[in-house]
Design a protein around this motif. Structure first.
Motif, PDB file in Angstrom:
ATOM      1  N   PRO A 207      44.637  51.545  43.829  1.00 13.25           N
ATOM      2  CA  PRO A 207      43.590  51.301  44.828  1.00 13.25           C
ATOM      3  C   PRO A 207      42.485  50.376  44.354  1.00 13.25           C
ATOM      4  N   PHE A 208      42.137  50.424  43.065  1.00 20.10           N
ATOM      5  CA  PHE A 208      41.062  49.563  42.582  1.00 20.10           C
ATOM      6  C   PHE A 208      41.491  48.095  42.592  1.00 20.10           C
ATOM      7  N   HIS A 209      42.802  47.829  42.478  1.00 20.28           N
ATOM      8  CA  HIS A 209      43.287  46.462  42.607  1.00 20.28           C
ATOM      9  C   HIS A 209      43.066  45.960  44.028  1.00 20.28           C
ATOM     10  N   ASN A 210      43.255  46.844  45.014  1.00 23.38           N
ATOM     11  CA  ASN A 210      43.016  46.469  46.406  1.00 23.38           C
ATOM     12  C   ASN A 210      41.546  46.094  46.622  1.00 23.38           C
ATOM     13  N   ILE A 211      40.660  46.921  46.101  1.00 27.25           N
ATOM     14  CA  ILE A 211      39.222  46.653  46.219  1.00 27.25           C
ATOM     15  C   ILE A 211      38.873  45.350  45.518  1.00 27.25           C
ATOM     16  N   GLY A 212      39.449  45.139  44.321  1.00 28.98           N
ATOM     17  CA  GLY A 212      39.185  43.925  43.562  1.00 28.98           C
ATOM     18  C   GLY A 212      39.618  42.677  44.303  1.00 28.98           C
ATOM     19  N   ASN A 213      40.808  42.706  44.899  1.00 32.12           N
ATOM     20  CA  ASN A 213      41.294  41.550  45.658  1.00 32.12           C
ATOM     21  C   ASN A 213      40.381  41.236  46.841  1.00 32.12           C
ATOM     22  N   LYS A 214      39.937  42.255  47.531  1.00 27.51           N
ATOM     23  CA  LYS A 214      39.046  42.044  48.680  1.00 27.51           C
ATOM     24  C   LYS A 214      37.699  41.489  48.231  1.00 27.51           C
ATOM     25  N   THR A 215      37.178  42.008  47.107  1.00 23.54           N
ATOM     26  CA  THR A 215      35.878  41.551  46.593  1.00 23.54           C
ATOM     27  C   THR A 215      35.933  40.085  46.193  1.00 23.54           C
ATOM     28  N   VAL A 216      36.980  39.718  45.438  1.00 25.32           N
ATOM     29  CA  VAL A 216      37.134  38.323  44.988  1.00 25.32           C
ATOM     30  C   VAL A 216      37.299  37.397  46.189  1.00 25.32           C
TER      31      VAL A 216
ATOM     32  N   SER B  48      58.080  49.920  34.867  1.00 26.88           N
ATOM     33  CA  SER B  48      57.493  48.610  34.568  1.00 26.88           C
ATOM     34  C   SER B  48      55.983  48.716  34.711  1.00 26.88           C
ATOM     35  N   GLU B  49      55.260  48.290  33.679  1.00 28.21           N
ATOM     36  CA  GLU B  49      53.808  48.463  33.663  1.00 28.21           C
ATOM     37  C   GLU B  49      53.087  47.137  33.826  1.00 28.21           C
ATOM     38  N   SER B  50      52.020  47.155  34.618  1.00 27.22           N
ATOM     39  CA  SER B  50      51.198  45.960  34.817  1.00 27.22           C
ATOM     40  C   SER B  50      50.412  45.649  33.544  1.00 27.22           C
ATOM     41  N   LYS B  51      50.279  44.361  33.243  1.00 29.77           N
ATOM     42  CA  LYS B  51      49.495  43.920  32.078  1.00 29.77           C
ATOM     43  C   LYS B  51      48.033  43.684  32.455  1.00 29.77           C
ATOM     44  N   LEU B  52      47.739  43.785  33.746  1.00 31.91           N
ATOM     45  CA  LEU B  52      46.382  43.551  34.231  1.00 31.91           C
ATOM     46  C   LEU B  52      45.549  44.814  34.106  1.00 31.91           C
ATOM     47  N   ASN B  53      44.452  44.732  33.359  1.00 32.26           N
ATOM     48  CA  ASN B  53      43.529  45.854  33.241  1.00 32.26           C
ATOM     49  C   ASN B  53      42.499  45.764  34.367  1.00 32.26           C
ATOM     50  N   THR B  54      42.475  46.786  35.210  1.00 34.65           N
ATOM     51  CA  THR B  54      41.642  46.747  36.408  1.00 34.65           C
ATOM     52  C   THR B  54      40.192  46.428  36.100  1.00 34.65           C
ATOM     53  N   TYR B  55      39.640  47.019  35.059  1.00 34.47           N
ATOM     54  CA  TYR B  55      38.207  46.891  34.797  1.00 34.47           C
ATOM     55  C   TYR B  55      37.871  45.667  33.952  1.00 34.47           C
TER      56      TYR B  55
ATOM     57  N   ASP C 138      39.747  43.015  33.064  1.00 39.68           N
ATOM     58  CA  ASP C 138      40.163  41.758  33.684  1.00 39.68           C
ATOM     59  C   ASP C 138      39.390  41.497  34.969  1.00 39.68           C
ATOM     60  N   GLY C 139      39.015  42.563  35.681  1.00 42.34           N
ATOM     61  CA  GLY C 139      38.192  42.392  36.879  1.00 42.34           C
ATOM     62  C   GLY C 139      36.833  41.795  36.545  1.00 42.34           C
ATOM     63  N   ILE C 140      36.235  42.262  35.447  1.00 42.41           N
ATOM     64  CA  ILE C 140      34.951  41.711  35.006  1.00 42.41           C
ATOM     65  C   ILE C 140      35.108  40.241  34.623  1.00 42.41           C
TER      66      ILE C 140
ATOM     67  N   ALA D 222      31.301  33.398  38.809  1.00 39.93           N
ATOM     68  CA  ALA D 222      29.900  33.024  38.609  1.00 39.93           C
ATOM     69  C   ALA D 222      29.787  31.706  37.848  1.00 39.93           C
ATOM     70  N   VAL D 223      30.572  31.562  36.788  1.00 43.30           N
ATOM     71  CA  VAL D 223      30.520  30.331  35.982  1.00 43.30           C
ATOM     72  C   VAL D 223      30.969  29.127  36.801  1.00 43.30           C
ATOM     73  N   LEU D 224      32.058  29.275  37.558  1.00 42.19           N
ATOM     74  CA  LEU D 224      32.566  28.154  38.350  1.00 42.19           C
ATOM     75  C   LEU D 224      31.636  27.819  39.514  1.00 42.19           C
ATOM     76  N   PHE D 225      30.973  28.826  40.071  1.00 43.90           N
ATOM     77  CA  PHE D 225      29.975  28.557  41.116  1.00 43.90           C
ATOM     78  C   PHE D 225      28.846  27.704  40.553  1.00 43.90           C
ATOM     79  N   LYS D 226      28.405  28.036  39.340  1.00 49.12           N
ATOM     80  CA  LYS D 226      27.359  27.246  38.677  1.00 49.12           C
ATOM     81  C   LYS D 226      27.841  25.823  38.413  1.00 49.12           C
ATOM     82  N   GLU D 227      29.087  25.671  37.973  1.00 48.63           N
ATOM     83  CA  GLU D 227      29.575  24.353  37.565  1.00 48.63           C
ATOM     84  C   GLU D 227      30.012  23.491  38.743  1.00 48.63           C
ATOM     85  N   TYR D 228      30.597  24.110  39.768  1.00 45.28           N
ATOM     86  CA  TYR D 228      31.075  23.338  40.913  1.00 45.28           C
ATOM     87  C   TYR D 228      30.003  23.144  41.981  1.00 45.28           C
TER      88      TYR D 228
END
Length: 307
Positions: A124-133, A201-208, A210-212, A219-225
């Motif tokens: 579920p936290f992956h779902n929230i993360g995708n929506k936030t991004v 099969s396990e995901s290599k993505l750490n929710t917290y 990698d989410g950070i 934030a960095v790309l917003f500043k640069e672009y």
């Protein structure tokens, strides 16, 4: 004949890689299937070779590092990037490649979120993360892309050879999306079926963690672009704080003709000065970014000539 390269970055995908390679060889029989092994410890590379893939290696850990090497080493007219975990069925592969080869798109995004992702994904936290991004990028960069972090994409030669990859890990999808939007590449989204990883099969993505990293990348790309937006926002916040501190001091002055809170006035003036400096930084950097976009357009012309 146009050359198609299927790119599969892998780390410990022995359970699924054989099926993925065979499925995409069947869907795109004319394509070369490349598996880049990223220090796997479960014989992913040998299984991929037996399945008919061209196996190469990237020893710097991280998906961004793998894709950087893939993009540098492989020459093709169309690049199809997928994950090695068998979460993306192959039925949309030909359609995505045709959009690139026909010139209708520079990047085709396999949109999971408009299809089966939210019912298939068990995290579920992956779902929230995708929506936030998605919310942040679409609002900060004024777009309406439905799936920012999908690992299923197709690219043109010009995009691949002109994309300066800086990310080392899973934030690479966010970086390539923002780059495509900022540089005005042709983006097409294709709804694709998504299925969750098979049992074991396990995901290599750490929710917290990698989410950070992804949020930090935004934030960095917003500043640069978009430096004017970034520093303008800082200037606006500082101006509001300065005014909140200044206004009571001026009200007292007009009533009593005395400045009773000099320290407050001095702090407010320094904050206002910082706001002005931030605004000036945004204006100067925005001019530099515009010049950089002009140089990038000329650079793309050289890519087309040498292709």
């Amino acid at each position: 004949m146009n050359k198609i390269a299927v790119l599969i970055p892998c780390y410990n995908e022995a359970q699924t890689i054989e099926k993925v390679v065979k499925d995409y060889k069947k869907a795109l029989p004319e394509a070369d299937i490349y598996v880049y092994d990223n220090n796997s410890k479960d014989k992913t590379d040998s299984i991929a070779k037996k399945a008919g893939a061209i196996v190469k290696y990237e020893y710097r850990q991280g998906k961004g590092n793998v894709i950087r090497t893939m993009f540098r080493e492989i020459e093709a007219d169309c690049y199809l990037m997928i994950d090695g975990d068998d979460t993306y069925p192959c039925e949309d592969a030909k359609k995505m490649c045709d959009l690139i080869l026909s010139g209708k798109a520079d990047m085709v995004i396999g949109d999971r979120l408009s299809s089966t992702y939210f019912t298939e994904n068990k995290r579920p936290f992956h779902n929230i993360g995708n929506k936030t991004v998605r919310f942040l990028i679409n609002h900060l960069f004024h777009n309406d892309i439905k799936d920012i972090m999908t690992g299923y994409r197709a690219f043109s030669y010009e995009f691949v050879k002109g994309f300066p990859i800086l990310s080392k890990g899973f934030e690479i999808e966010t970086e390539m999306t923002i780059h495509a939007v900022d540089k005005n590449f042709k983006i097409v989204e294709v709804p694709v079926t998504y299925r969750d990883r098979p049992k074991g099969s396990e995901s290599k993505l750490n929710t917290y963690s990698d989410g950070i990293k992804v949020l930090k990348t935004i934030a960095v790309l917003f500043k640069e672009y978009k430096p004017m937006g970034f520093f303008g926002l800082i200037a606006a916040v500082l101006t509001i704080i300065a005014l909140i501190l200044m206004i009571p001091v001026f009200v007292e002055y007009f009533k009593t003709k005395l400045v009773l809170r000099f320290p407050t006035l001095i702090v407010a003036c320094f904050i206002m000065l910082t706001a002005i400096l931030s605004l000036m930084c945004g204006i100067i950097l925005q001019v530099i970014v515009k010049k950089d976009r002009q140089r990038y357009e000329l650079f793309l012309n050289t890519i087309k000539k040498t292709k």
